[in-house]
Design an enzyme around this catalytic site. Structure first.
Site, PDB file in Angstrom:
ATOM      1  N   GLY A 101      36.540  23.307  29.106  1.00 58.17           N
ATOM      2  CA  GLY A 101      37.264  24.250  29.947  1.00 58.17           C
ATOM      3  C   GLY A 101      36.774  25.657  29.751  1.00 58.17           C
ATOM      4  O   GLY A 101      36.091  25.978  28.776  1.00 58.17           O
ATOM      5  N   GLY A 103      38.579  29.527  30.336  1.00 57.98           N
ATOM      6  CA  GLY A 103      39.741  30.306  30.737  1.00 57.98           C
ATOM      7  C   GLY A 103      39.400  31.754  30.980  1.00 57.98           C
ATOM      8  O   GLY A 103      38.238  32.174  30.899  1.00 57.98           O
ATOM      9  N   THR A 104      40.429  32.546  31.271  1.00 55.16           N
ATOM     10  CA  THR A 104      40.229  33.969  31.557  1.00 55.16           C
ATOM     11  C   THR A 104      39.848  34.742  30.299  1.00 55.16           C
ATOM     12  O   THR A 104      39.177  35.765  30.385  1.00 55.16           O
ATOM     13  CB  THR A 104      41.510  34.565  32.157  1.00 55.16           C
ATOM     14  OG1 THR A 104      42.605  34.294  31.273  1.00 55.16           O
ATOM     15  CG2 THR A 104      41.798  33.952  33.505  1.00 55.16           C
ATOM     16  N   TYR A 105      40.274  34.285  29.143  1.00 58.45           N
ATOM     17  CA  TYR A 105      39.956  35.027  27.915  1.00 58.45           C
ATOM     18  C   TYR A 105      39.328  34.136  26.852  1.00 58.45           C
ATOM     19  O   TYR A 105      39.399  34.397  25.664  1.00 58.45           O
ATOM     20  CB  TYR A 105      41.218  35.696  27.344  1.00 58.45           C
ATOM     21  CG  TYR A 105      42.412  34.780  27.172  1.00 58.45           C
ATOM     22  CD1 TYR A 105      42.551  33.979  26.052  1.00 58.45           C
ATOM     23  CD2 TYR A 105      43.416  34.741  28.126  1.00 58.45           C
ATOM     24  CE1 TYR A 105      43.641  33.161  25.882  1.00 58.45           C
ATOM     25  CE2 TYR A 105      44.516  33.929  27.969  1.00 58.45           C
ATOM     26  CZ  TYR A 105      44.626  33.131  26.834  1.00 58.45           C
ATOM     27  OH  TYR A 105      45.728  32.312  26.687  1.00 58.45           O
ATOM     28  N   GLY A 106      38.680  33.046  27.227  1.00 58.22           N
ATOM     29  CA  GLY A 106      38.005  32.220  26.245  1.00 58.22           C
ATOM     30  C   GLY A 106      37.662  30.848  26.796  1.00 58.22           C
ATOM     31  O   GLY A 106      38.007  30.502  27.925  1.00 58.22           O
ATOM     32  N   VAL A 108      37.359  26.476  26.094  1.00 59.98           N
ATOM     33  CA  VAL A 108      38.107  25.385  25.488  1.00 59.98           C
ATOM     34  C   VAL A 108      37.111  24.303  25.054  1.00 59.98           C
ATOM     35  O   VAL A 108      36.263  23.885  25.853  1.00 59.98           O
ATOM     36  CB  VAL A 108      39.146  24.800  26.461  1.00 59.98           C
ATOM     37  CG1 VAL A 108      39.964  23.702  25.768  1.00 59.98           C
ATOM     38  CG2 VAL A 108      40.080  25.891  26.975  1.00 59.98           C
ATOM     39  N   LYS A 123      41.102  26.318  21.845  1.00 55.75           N
ATOM     40  CA  LYS A 123      41.041  27.347  22.882  1.00 55.75           C
ATOM     41  C   LYS A 123      40.668  28.671  22.226  1.00 55.75           C
ATOM     42  O   LYS A 123      41.446  29.254  21.469  1.00 55.75           O
ATOM     43  CB  LYS A 123      42.396  27.465  23.581  1.00 55.75           C
ATOM     44  CG  LYS A 123      42.402  28.373  24.794  1.00 55.75           C
ATOM     45  CD  LYS A 123      43.740  28.291  25.512  1.00 55.75           C
ATOM     46  CE  LYS A 123      43.751  29.110  26.770  1.00 55.75           C
ATOM     47  NZ  LYS A 123      45.036  29.002  27.504  1.00 55.75           N
ATOM     48  N   ASP A 223      52.064  29.940  36.889  1.00 54.88           N
ATOM     49  CA  ASP A 223      50.714  29.480  37.208  1.00 54.88           C
ATOM     50  C   ASP A 223      50.647  27.955  37.205  1.00 54.88           C
ATOM     51  O   ASP A 223      49.694  27.368  36.689  1.00 54.88           O
ATOM     52  CB  ASP A 223      49.694  30.061  36.229  1.00 54.88           C
ATOM     53  CG  ASP A 223      48.273  29.966  36.775  1.00 54.88           C
ATOM     54  OD1 ASP A 223      48.112  29.799  38.001  1.00 54.88           O
ATOM     55  OD2 ASP A 223      47.305  30.046  35.979  1.00 54.88           O
TER      56      ASP A 223
END
Length: 437
Positions: A101, A103-106, A108, A123, A223
Site C-alpha cells: 500500500g 498512503g498520504t504520509y507513508g 504499507v 504502516k 473516508d
C-alpha cells in the site's frame, strides 16, 4: 506473733477506673504539646566540598498505566493529563517483506515478527517531511484506534521506530497492524475472485456493525471507501485507515469540508456544508453496498461539479419539500439550484438494477436498504442502527457469519495498490507489444 496482713482483693478487669473529680472542680483537657521549632537549614557548601548523604526518600507510587505502551504522568493541573510513551520497540524486530500500500504520509509493508513469526502490516510514517515531527492525521489515528476495540475495526498492535546512528529522534515511526490479505477494492476489481450472495450480505452487515459501534462512540470516519475496508482469509471485514477520523458531538459547528473520497462524498459536503454529523459516513456506506453488487463504482464523477451532476441525475434534485434546510446549511446550493420545473426526478432504484453481474441478488429489500442510505437530506438518511434492522438481512438466504463464508479464492491476496501496480504493468506490456508491431 503478729497476725498476717489482710489479703488484698484482686485488681478489677478492664481499664482502670479513675475517681471522679471533686465537686466544684471542672476537669480540663490537657494542653497540646508545644510545637518544635523547624530544624535550622544546613549551611551552603562551597564548590568542591563533599555533599551530605541524601535523606531516606519515601518511595513513590508507580504511575497508573492505561495500556502496555502508555502511562498517566502526574497531572500538573486538575484538568490536564499527559500521555507519554514508556516504551517503543525498534522496527528491526520485524522482517519486512513487500509493499502492499501507499498512503498520504507513508507506505504499507507486510512484515513478520522475528520471534513469534506473526505476520503484520507495517504502516510507515515519515516524520522527516513534517515540520512538527509527526503528522496530525497519524496522531488522530493512533488516539482513536487505542480507544476503539471491535471485531470490525482493524487492530493496532503497537508502534515501533527506526533510528539513525548518533541521533536521538526517530527517523521513521511504524504503526503495526494485524495483517489482512485483501481489501474490498482488490476483491471487487479482480475477476478471478468469485463472490456469492453470502459474501455481499455478510460483509454489508459487518460493515454496518463496525460503523454503528464507531458512531455510538461519537467517532466519524470521514473516508469510508472500498479500499479502506480490509478482509482476511477468515471472511472478517474490518474498517481501516483512520487518518481523517475524529471525535464528534452535536455542538461542533465548523468542521473540515474537504473530506471523503470524491465518489463516496455526500451531497451536503459537495454543496459546501461544514456543519455535518455521522450521516456523511452513511452515504459512503450506501455507495459501498451498491459497489459490491455492481463490482464497480456507482456514482463516478471527474471533479466536484461533475460529481454533483451525477448525483442529481440519479438521486434527483433537492427541493423545499425533501430538504427544507438546504439553503441554510449548504452555502453553495444557490449556484447549483435548478430553475423551476427543471428538477430531475429520483430514479436511484432503476439505476441500481443496471449492469449487474447477478441481477437476482438485488432484491427489493436490498434496493430499500441502499435507497434509504442514499437519501439527499441527511436528517432523513438511515443511521447504521436503522440499517442493521433492514429487512434485507432477514431475507433468504440468511446472513452468514464470517466463519461460514467460503474464502477459497483463486488469488491469495489482493489490495488496491497491488491491483493498480499489476494493471500498470499489463498496460506497459501491451504498449511495448504495440510498438514492436
Amino acid at each position: 506473733m503478729a497476725p498476717p496482713p489482710p489479703a488484698r482483693p484482686p485488681p478489677p478487669k478492664g481499664p482502670p477506673i479513675r475517681p471522679p473529680p471533686p465537686k466544684g472542680l471542672v476537669s480540663r483537657p490537657k494542653p497540646p504539646p508545644p510545637r518544635r521549632p523547624p530544624p535550622p537549614r544546613p549551611p551552603r557548601q562551597s564548590l568542591g566540598s563533599p555533599r551530605p548523604p541524601p535523606a531516606t526518600a519515601i518511595p513513590k507510587q508507580a504511575p497508573k498505566r492505561i495500556s502496555d505502551d502508555y502511562e498517566i504522568c502526574p497531572r500538573p493541573t486538575q484538568k490536564q493529563r499527559i500521555f507519554v510513551p514508556t516504551k517503543m520497540n525498534d522496527v528491526q524486530i520485524y522482517e519486512k517483506d513487500r509493499q502492499v500500500g501507499q498512503g498520504t504520509y507513508g507506505s504499507v509493508f507486510v512484515g513478520r515478527h522475528s520471534k513469534s513469526r506473526d505476520i503484520v502490516a507495517l504502516k510507515r510514517i515519515n516524520t522527516a517531511q513534517e515540520e512538527n515531527g509527526f503528522p496530525i492525521t497519524a496522531i488522530r489515528e493512533v488516539k482513536i484506534l487505542k480507544a476503539l476495540k471491535h471485531p470490525n475495526v482493524v487492530n493496532l498492535r503497537e508502534i515501533v521506530t527506526s533510528k539513525e546512528q548518533g541521533k536521538n529522534l526517530p527517523k521513521n515511526v511504524f504503526m503495526v497492524f494485524e495483517y489482512l490479505e485483501y481489501d474490498l477494492y482488490g476483491i471487487l476489481e479482480t475477476p478471478e475472485i468469485r463472490l456469492t450472495q453470502d459474501h455481499i450480505k455478510s460483509w454489508a452487515k459487518q460493515l454496518l456493525s463496525g460503523v454503528h459501534y464507531m458512531h455510538k462512540n461519537r467517532i466519524i470516519h470521514r473516508d469510508l471507501k472500498a479500499s479502506n475496508l480490509l478482509v482476511n482469509s477468515k471472511g472478517e471485514l474490518k474498517i481501516a485507515d483512520w487518518g481523517l477520523a475524529r471525535s464528534w458531538n452535536n455542538d461542533m459547528k465548523h468542521l473540515t469540508n474537504k473530506v471523503i473520497t470524491l465518489w463516496y462524498r455526500p451531497p451536503e459536503l459537495l454543496l459546501g456544508s461544514n456543519q455535518y454529523n455521522t450521516k456523511i459516513d452513511m452515504w459512503s456506506v450506501g455507495c459501498i453496498l451498491a459497489e459490491m453488487f455492481r463490482r464497480t463504482g456507482f456514482l463516478r464523477g471527474r471533479d466536484e461539479v461533475s460529481q454533483l451532476e451525477v448525483i442529481f441525475s440519479i438521486c434527483g434534485h433537492p427541493t423545499k419539500e425533501n430538504w427544507p434546510l438546504i439553503g441554510k446549511t449548504c452555502k453553495l446550493w444557490r449556484k447549483f439550484k435548478p430553475n423551476d420545473g427543471e428538477e430531475n426526478p429520483r430514479r436511484i432504484r432503476e439505476a441500481l438494477k443496471i449492469k449487474l453481474p447477478n441481477p437476482r441478488w438485488m432484491t427489493e429489500n436490498a434496493l430499500d436498504l441502499i435507497d434509504n442510505l442514499m437519501i439527499l437530506n441527511p436528517e432523513k438518511r438511515w443511521s447504521a442502527q436503522q440499517a442493521l434492522l433492514a429487512e434485507y438481512f432477514f431475507d433468504e438466504p440468511t446472513t452468514k457469519e464470517a466463519s461460514d463464508l467460503s474464502m477459497r479464492f483463486a488469488v491469495g491476496s489482493m489490495h488496491e495498490w497491488e491491483h493498480r501496480k499489476k494493471h500498470e504493468e499489463l498496460t506497459a506490456q501491451r504498449q511495448s507489444m504495440m510498438r514492436a508491431k
